[in-house]
Design a protein around this motif. Sequence first.
Motif, short mmCIF file in Angstrom:
data_model
loop_
_atom_site.label_atom_id
_atom_site.label_comp_id
_atom_site.label_asym_id
_atom_site.label_seq_id
_atom_site.Cartn_x
_atom_site.Cartn_y
_atom_site.Cartn_z
N GLY A 222 151.22 71.12 77.67
CA GLY A 222 150.38 70.30 78.51
C GLY A 222 148.86 70.72 78.44
N ASP A 223 148.43 71.77 78.30
CA ASP A 223 147.13 72.30 78.09
C ASP A 223 146.57 71.73 76.75
OD1 ASP A 223 146.69 73.90 80.16
OD2 ASP A 223 147.46 75.82 79.36
N TYR A 224 147.31 71.69 75.55
CA TYR A 224 146.86 71.16 74.28
C TYR A 224 146.78 69.73 74.21
CZ TYR A 224 147.51 76.27 72.90
OH TYR A 224 147.40 77.25 72.48
N VAL A 225 147.58 68.87 74.94
CA VAL A 225 147.17 67.45 74.98
C VAL A 225 145.92 67.22 75.68
CG1 VAL A 225 149.72 67.01 74.53
CG2 VAL A 225 148.84 66.93 77.01
N ARG A 226 145.73 67.99 76.76
CA ARG A 226 144.52 67.80 77.71
C ARG A 226 143.41 67.99 76.70
NH1 ARG A 226 142.19 71.89 80.64
NH2 ARG A 226 144.05 72.87 80.37
N ALA A 227 143.41 69.04 75.83
CA ALA A 227 142.24 69.12 74.96
C ALA A 227 142.14 68.02 74.12
CB ALA A 227 142.47 70.61 73.92
N MET A 228 143.47 67.43 73.47
CA MET A 228 143.31 66.27 72.54
C MET A 228 142.53 65.37 73.19
SD MET A 228 147.11 66.30 71.10
CE MET A 228 147.75 67.75 70.56
N TRP A 229 142.82 64.97 74.36
CA TRP A 229 142.31 63.72 75.10
C TRP A 229 140.58 63.96 75.25
CZ3 TRP A 229 139.82 63.61 80.31
CH2 TRP A 229 139.35 62.52 80.55
N MET A 230 140.54 65.39 75.76
CA MET A 230 138.99 65.77 76.19
C MET A 230 138.09 65.52 74.58
SD MET A 230 139.27 68.91 78.42
CE MET A 230 137.59 69.31 78.84
N MET A 231 138.81 65.81 73.45
CA MET A 231 138.10 65.52 72.24
C MET A 231 137.64 64.27 71.86
SD MET A 231 140.07 68.25 69.80
CE MET A 231 139.42 67.73 68.15
N LEU A 232 138.33 63.11 72.47
CA LEU A 232 138.16 61.62 72.15
C LEU A 232 137.00 61.38 73.08
CD1 LEU A 232 141.28 59.64 70.80
CD2 LEU A 232 139.50 61.12 69.63
N ARG A 285 145.93 83.61 65.03
CA ARG A 285 145.45 83.67 66.27
C ARG A 285 144.08 82.90 66.43
NH1 ARG A 285 142.20 87.57 69.18
NH2 ARG A 285 142.17 88.95 67.39
N GLY A 286 144.05 82.02 67.24
CA GLY A 286 142.69 81.15 67.16
C GLY A 286 141.62 81.81 68.17
N ASP A 287 140.42 81.41 67.29
CA ASP A 287 139.15 81.86 68.14
C ASP A 287 138.92 80.53 68.96
OD1 ASP A 287 136.68 82.24 68.87
OD2 ASP A 287 135.98 82.86 67.10
N ILE A 288 138.97 80.36 70.02
CA ILE A 288 138.71 78.99 70.93
C ILE A 288 137.14 79.01 71.41
CG2 ILE A 288 140.85 78.46 71.46
CD1 ILE A 288 140.77 79.47 74.18
N THR A 289 136.32 79.89 70.93
CA THR A 289 135.07 79.73 71.30
C THR A 289 134.35 78.42 71.58
OG1 THR A 289 134.70 82.08 70.55
CG2 THR A 289 132.71 81.15 71.04
N LYS A 290 134.51 77.89 70.20
CA LYS A 290 133.78 76.48 70.34
C LYS A 290 134.38 75.47 71.32
CE LYS A 290 133.11 72.50 66.96
NZ LYS A 290 133.10 72.06 65.72
N ALA A 291 135.83 75.42 71.43
CA ALA A 291 136.58 74.65 72.44
C ALA A 291 136.01 75.17 73.76
CB ALA A 291 138.09 74.78 72.18
N ARG A 292 135.72 76.29 74.06
CA ARG A 292 135.26 76.70 75.38
C ARG A 292 134.02 76.25 75.85
NH1 ARG A 292 138.48 80.64 78.08
NH2 ARG A 292 139.50 81.82 76.59
N GLU A 293 132.91 76.40 74.77
CA GLU A 293 131.78 76.10 74.95
C GLU A 293 131.34 74.70 74.67
OE1 GLU A 293 129.42 78.89 72.43
OE2 GLU A 293 130.16 80.70 73.68
N GLU A 294 131.74 74.03 73.90
CA GLU A 294 131.37 72.54 73.55
C GLU A 294 132.39 71.75 74.17
OE1 GLU A 294 130.22 71.91 69.51
OE2 GLU A 294 129.48 74.23 69.23
N LEU A 295 133.70 71.91 74.32
CA LEU A 295 134.68 71.04 74.96
C LEU A 295 134.59 71.22 76.62
CD1 LEU A 295 136.39 68.69 73.71
CD2 LEU A 295 138.10 70.38 73.34
N GLY A 296 134.44 72.46 76.67
CA GLY A 296 134.63 72.87 78.23
C GLY A 296 136.09 73.12 78.57
#
Length: 323
Positions: A222-232, A285-296
């Motif tokens: 559920g968290d990951y599909v939210r990220a997919m939607w946010m990316m678009l 193991r993923g580094d999600i710095t970019k997702a946190r900072e640029e995608l929110g």
Amino acid sequence: MSRRALVTGITGQDGYYLAELLLNQGYTVFGMLRPEPRQNFRRIAPLEDRLTLEVADLRDGKSIRDLVERVAPDEIYNLAGNSFVPDSWQEPIEAGDVMGLGVVRLLESIRAVNPAIRLLQVGSSEMFGQVDIEPQNERTPYCPRTPYGAAKVFAANMVANYRRHFGLFACTAIAYTHESPLRNKRFVVRKVTDAAARIKLGLQDKLVLGNLDAARDWGFAGDYVRAMWMMLQRDAADDFVIATGEKHSVRRLVEQAFARVELDWRQYVEVDPHLFRPEDSTTLRGDITKAREELGWSPEVHFDDLVRMMVDADLERAAVDIA
Ligand code: NDP
């Protein structure tokens, strides 16, 4: 007018969560079914009367172009493909055709039908393979170790090239392993949560597993599909690592799942070395710095809560088997 989204792989785990999110956002949602009579509608059954389902074949350019013309989507989410990685050694050509070239067929259809359509491609941590850099980010070199990973790398490279060369809004979510109560039981988390529930209810005696020290960066679908939607929804297309940034071992998974049903896992779990996977990586193991900072974006469901959620759902399902 409501926005239109086309989701391939709608009958899968992510297909359900994404369709639910899009419907809640007011989208008109179209789901692509593959032509083979293999679909399992169990997951999307609760949403089915709110979706429009269309048959098309990612291995056939004309079929995909006709689909994109018919649906006229604003956004396409490409979730289709056999997600059980070891199968790609049995069907490497199919893996490359569907998960590699299939993405180019989508990109070409977008170019031909309407270059303003936005595309979200789901990539995978398998693109990094047995990487020795930990954690991985968007600049870590790809080194896939399976046909699945190699197909996803080809797709990600083509998405990035179509973005640069043709200016398409196309991006890849480099998704790490994600789970939910809708996960197939072939995957270890669901295999464990289902077994814990069934053993608790007397429906199963033991659980046989491979390497208990294998570790993964596991998140909630559920968290990951939210990220997919946010990316678009961004102003510019870009690729993002979508992960939790935390790694947990199978041993911890087993401990958590059996603790939830108040059993001592050591009495029920057997290790079979034949189940060890030679290409298993313990460094993903993923580094999600970019997702946190640029995608929110950041994940909301922690691993322990995910395991509890899945055990509880499996207890409910197993109880129905008894009734
Ligand atoms: P699922 O296995 O739950 O669902 C896969 C979907 O793809 C199903 O709708 C399935 O349809 C469809 N599909 C399978 N093979 C084909 C094919 N040859 N042609 C067309 N459609 C096909 O996967 P998830 O929902 O978990 O994953 C979604 C996407 O995310 C996949 O691309 C996966 O590789 C990727 N991914 C998933 C991760 C995870 O941990 N879940 C991690 C990283 C990436 P059918 O019902 O007919 O079988």
